[in-house]
Design a protein around this motif. Structure first.
Motif, PDB file in Angstrom:
ATOM      1  N   ARG A 177     -18.635 -15.294  11.914  1.00 56.74           N
ATOM      2  CA  ARG A 177     -18.228 -14.682  13.181  1.00 56.74           C
ATOM      3  C   ARG A 177     -18.144 -13.162  13.092  1.00 56.74           C
ATOM      4  O   ARG A 177     -18.607 -12.450  13.990  1.00 56.74           O
ATOM      5  CB  ARG A 177     -16.837 -15.230  13.550  1.00 56.74           C
ATOM      6  CG  ARG A 177     -16.275 -14.716  14.845  1.00 56.74           C
ATOM      7  CD  ARG A 177     -14.800 -15.096  14.988  1.00 56.74           C
ATOM      8  NE  ARG A 177     -13.971 -14.291  14.084  1.00 56.74           N
ATOM      9  CZ  ARG A 177     -12.673 -14.476  13.878  1.00 56.74           C
ATOM     10  NH1 ARG A 177     -12.048 -15.477  14.472  1.00 56.74           N
ATOM     11  NH2 ARG A 177     -11.984 -13.698  13.058  1.00 56.74           N
ATOM     12  N   ASP A 178     -17.594 -12.657  12.007  1.00 57.87           N
ATOM     13  CA  ASP A 178     -17.310 -11.222  11.930  1.00 57.87           C
ATOM     14  C   ASP A 178     -18.533 -10.382  11.570  1.00 57.87           C
ATOM     15  O   ASP A 178     -18.477  -9.154  11.628  1.00 57.87           O
ATOM     16  CB  ASP A 178     -16.172 -10.975  10.938  1.00 57.87           C
ATOM     17  CG  ASP A 178     -14.876 -11.623  11.422  1.00 57.87           C
ATOM     18  OD1 ASP A 178     -14.770 -11.880  12.639  1.00 57.87           O
ATOM     19  OD2 ASP A 178     -13.994 -11.897  10.591  1.00 57.87           O
ATOM     20  N   ALA A 206     -21.920  -7.468  21.387  1.00 62.16           N
ATOM     21  CA  ALA A 206     -20.828  -8.004  20.559  1.00 62.16           C
ATOM     22  C   ALA A 206     -21.087  -7.667  19.111  1.00 62.16           C
ATOM     23  O   ALA A 206     -22.232  -7.662  18.652  1.00 62.16           O
ATOM     24  CB  ALA A 206     -20.734  -9.520  20.745  1.00 62.16           C
ATOM     25  N   GLU A 214     -18.704  -7.418  15.021  1.00 63.62           N
ATOM     26  CA  GLU A 214     -17.446  -7.540  14.280  1.00 63.62           C
ATOM     27  C   GLU A 214     -16.518  -8.597  14.877  1.00 63.62           C
ATOM     28  O   GLU A 214     -15.304  -8.403  14.965  1.00 63.62           O
ATOM     29  CB  GLU A 214     -16.749  -6.179  14.204  1.00 63.62           C
ATOM     30  CG  GLU A 214     -17.568  -5.208  13.365  1.00 63.62           C
ATOM     31  CD  GLU A 214     -16.960  -3.812  13.273  1.00 63.62           C
ATOM     32  OE1 GLU A 214     -15.842  -3.617  13.777  1.00 63.62           O
ATOM     33  OE2 GLU A 214     -17.628  -2.936  12.700  1.00 63.62           O
ATOM     34  N   GLY A 215     -17.106  -9.724  15.312  1.00 67.44           N
ATOM     35  CA  GLY A 215     -16.279 -10.854  15.717  1.00 67.44           C
ATOM     36  C   GLY A 215     -15.814 -10.833  17.149  1.00 67.44           C
ATOM     37  O   GLY A 215     -15.126 -11.755  17.581  1.00 67.44           O
ATOM     38  N   TRP A 216     -16.136  -9.775  17.885  1.00 67.53           N
ATOM     39  CA  TRP A 216     -15.789  -9.791  19.307  1.00 67.53           C
ATOM     40  C   TRP A 216     -16.610  -8.802  20.093  1.00 67.53           C
ATOM     41  O   TRP A 216     -17.556  -8.209  19.567  1.00 67.53           O
ATOM     42  CB  TRP A 216     -14.279  -9.659  19.521  1.00 67.53           C
ATOM     43  CG  TRP A 216     -13.652  -8.365  19.083  1.00 67.53           C
ATOM     44  CD1 TRP A 216     -14.190  -7.458  18.214  1.00 67.53           C
ATOM     45  CD2 TRP A 216     -12.386  -7.852  19.474  1.00 67.53           C
ATOM     46  NE1 TRP A 216     -13.335  -6.422  18.057  1.00 67.53           N
ATOM     47  CE2 TRP A 216     -12.201  -6.622  18.800  1.00 67.53           C
ATOM     48  CE3 TRP A 216     -11.377  -8.302  20.321  1.00 67.53           C
ATOM     49  CZ2 TRP A 216     -11.056  -5.857  18.965  1.00 67.53           C
ATOM     50  CZ3 TRP A 216     -10.234  -7.533  20.484  1.00 67.53           C
ATOM     51  CH2 TRP A 216     -10.076  -6.327  19.809  1.00 67.53           C
ATOM     52  N   ARG A 217     -16.277  -8.610  21.376  1.00 68.78           N
ATOM     53  CA  ARG A 217     -17.023  -7.741  22.264  1.00 68.78           C
ATOM     54  C   ARG A 217     -17.039  -6.318  21.719  1.00 68.78           C
ATOM     55  O   ARG A 217     -16.016  -5.807  21.268  1.00 68.78           O
ATOM     56  CB  ARG A 217     -16.347  -7.761  23.640  1.00 68.78           C
ATOM     57  CG  ARG A 217     -17.155  -7.119  24.728  1.00 68.78           C
ATOM     58  CD  ARG A 217     -16.463  -7.355  26.058  1.00 68.78           C
ATOM     59  NE  ARG A 217     -15.051  -7.011  25.971  1.00 68.78           N
ATOM     60  CZ  ARG A 217     -14.133  -7.419  26.845  1.00 68.78           C
ATOM     61  NH1 ARG A 217     -14.454  -8.192  27.852  1.00 68.78           N
ATOM     62  NH2 ARG A 217     -12.873  -7.067  26.704  1.00 68.78           N
TER      63      ARG A 217
END
Lengths: 404, 404
Positions: A335-336, A348, A350-353
């Motif tokens: 994920r990251d 997106a 590093e795991g998010w937006r």
């Protein structure tokens, strides 16, 4: 039928390939008032290679073609294709239809039946009225001309909204070698009426085994990289014929391989552009996956996800669904380390937006008719590129209401 | 929102499970004017088992629950669930949200944080405003009552058109053992707003490891046998809590396993019945496959085929598409041994359409709201049964237009 909004502006001018003659005819296999059978006559010495559907319920025609691959290329050969009826799941009767057509062509044209290759596309499970085809063999043979490839491209259409052609000429040892191809298909998406069929002709000189190896390799980077709705036809067929009439031996030629790759990719893209109900042409690039197989898994999971495809249809930059598709693909993912881009827009990381991403920029990008979705896995050197289209109301309309 | 035409007539009367108390509250996580957080308080000694999505991009909550599975069952425990935001792909921030909620519940309720289990369902990739949830913990704890399970079922809904509950009571050694379960989900079909969440409670006495083995086994015959559109959520979670309050040890009890299977299957079917846009509930039975894995491959290929699902939506008895799906499944298949039935109607056998089949009979059958498709492979002893729904315009509407 309305032509796909993603169609090319016109059918390309395809060159005459020395050693190949075409004819088409209205045999009334199923359709009335249009040509539905095409014949390609190939001079003696033509090498023929093919790739076929991997379906366990593939049609009698496919089984027959597969059995004939790799045979001697000495005498003349023929390819005969009908639309309107796929001759798939027609039991022993279907095997008989193929034999009858091959025997008829062999007799009328003076060709070894082992050098006659057939394809059928259309409804599954209805006996093929092959006598309507054999009744037209004299007419077809009499009509054979070198320049009639566009008519052939039209005769093999079913739910296609436009005929598909592509060409390339490459100079090797100072001499031109020509390639011309035609295809039909609205993706792999409607096996009862929209099987993918591809026929590519060249005047290059090449041994059958070398041609087969080349076509198989290029197929994995072209037709095997497109999907409309993940459904696989019982009849998908690609036949490639090399007449050798140019006298130019292309064995091992990178220039020829590149030119052929271009023709096959062009035809593959046209199939996606004619995907049933398509309004968007989508390229999906995956890189830095653990390996190429994982990259392909991720790309295909995105390309086949109904949720991704409906979001694209709605011009919704719903990147969470891309995360979902990466997650379900079965490929190794962290994920990251994952990043997602729409064109050049970083969505997106590093795991998010991404902090730089705005919903407005994403929404504006999704208005384009041609979209690029890039996924970086951050793990290794694996890459893959696949092409697909969106999933729209029109797809449901075409497929929920087809036979009724 | 219109309730699914396939919904049960009413929410069932669920019995009080001794040792469990429920509360729900409107925390405004995303929705206004409705309850969106539910809390279940579990007495000391409750064994908790779970099964979770296999997605590689699963949510912070799922990762946290998985890490806590198998811990000691000594003290009291809690399950807290919010709708409106899935806390998936929210990076390190998401891990912090889970930790904050668990710490808050632990403090207010006097529970070991290792015994607090969380789920979140809703939009992917938006930071979860967990302070809106922790701000309501006093209110939630004060509101805990034994009979409030229906409110909990409503609080976890997102795109669901009806709350889902099921129950069974089984007598073991002359004493009643009660099971009550709730679920949410419109299939696995909308991971940004329609993750599948399932919570099952019983007063049976059973060790955690035995409960886990039982739930995992039954999950493979229930929730793992349903599909709406083949998309897998980042958050799918099933938690099962056995309080032991009945005093009845159900270890190894077939009667208990059967009752639990019934509750889980009922909830799984309700998820399919609430599949986005569904108008048909479809059971697919495959038998005489080479083995069970092949039978499942065939059943899932049919259940996930957009072409089969659109044909069903159009009430079109297009059995050729079922042949296509069998062929693409990857399972061993022999065209001439295959048979296909719609309910009791024999459609195809011996490699083609059955002589007894009529299009009229097939078309009449497809008008039913509940359909049975049976495929016999004629090869071995492998069997599988899966459930799905059709693919309609409404699905496209819901998913193309959701976020905009």
């Amino acid at each position: 039928m309305t032509v796909s909004p993603l169609a090319p502006a016109f059918f390309p001018a395809l060159p005459v390939i020395d050693g190949v003659h075409f004819a088409s005819v209205a045999a009334g296999v199923r359709y009335a008032g249009r040509q539905d059978v095409m014949l390609a006559a190939l001079d003696a010495g033509t090498a023929i290679a093919g790739v076929f559907t991997t379906s366990a319920t593939r049609s009698a025609n496919v089984l027959d073609c597969q059995a004939k691959m790799g045979g001697a290329a000495s005498g003349p050969a023929a390819i005969i294709v009908n639309s309107g009826n796929s001759n798939a799941f027609t039991g022993k009767y279907g095997d008989g239809s193929v034999a009858a057509i091959c025997a008829g062509v062999a007799q009328v044209m003076g060709v070894d039946p082992q050098r006659v290759f057939t394809s059928s596309t259309g409804v599954i499970g209805e006996p093929l009225p092959h006598e309507r085809i054999t009744a037209k063999l004299d007419e077809l043979t009499a009509g054979l001309t070198a320049g009639a490839i566009e008519g052939a491209a039209r005769a093999i259409m079913t739910t296609d909204t436009f005929p598909k052609g592509a060409t390339a000429t490459v100079e090797i040892d100072g001499k031109p070698v020509k390639i011309a191809g035609i295809a039909k298909g609205s993706g792999m998406i409607a096996p009862d009426m929209a099987t993918m069929l591809v026929y590519v002709f060249t005047d290059a000189k090449i041994a059958q085994s070398d041609l087969q190896a080349l076509v198989s390799r290029l197929n994995n980077r072209t037709f095997n990289c497109i999907t409309v709705d993940s459904d696989t036809s019982t009849s998908d067929t690609l036949l490639m014929a090399a007449t050798g009439a140019s006298g130019v031996d292309v064995t091992g030629s990178d220039a020829f391989a590149d030119a052929l790759h271009g023709v096959m990719l062009d035809l593959a893209h046209q199939v996606v552009r004619d995907g049933e109900g398509a309004t968007k042409f989508v390229e999906i690039q995956v890189d830095s996956a653990a390996n190429d197989a994982d990259a392909r898994r991720v790309a295909m999971a995105i390309a086949n996800s109904p949720l991704v495809k409906t979001a694209i249809a709605g011009e919704d930059p719903n990147w969470g669904r891309i995360v979902m598709a990466v997650g379900k693909s079965g490929a190794k993912a962290d994920r990251d380390l994952l990043n997602i881009r729409f064109g050049d827009i970083l969505v997106a990381e590093e795991g998010w937006r991404s902090p730089s991403y705005t919903e407005e920029a994403g929404a504006a990008y999704m208005k384009n008719a041609e979209l690029l979705i890039k996924v970086g896995m951050g793990l290794g050197a694996g890459t893959a590129t696949v092409w697909t289209c969106d999933l729209t109301h029109r797809y449901i309309q075409i497929n929920a209401d087809y036979r009724s």
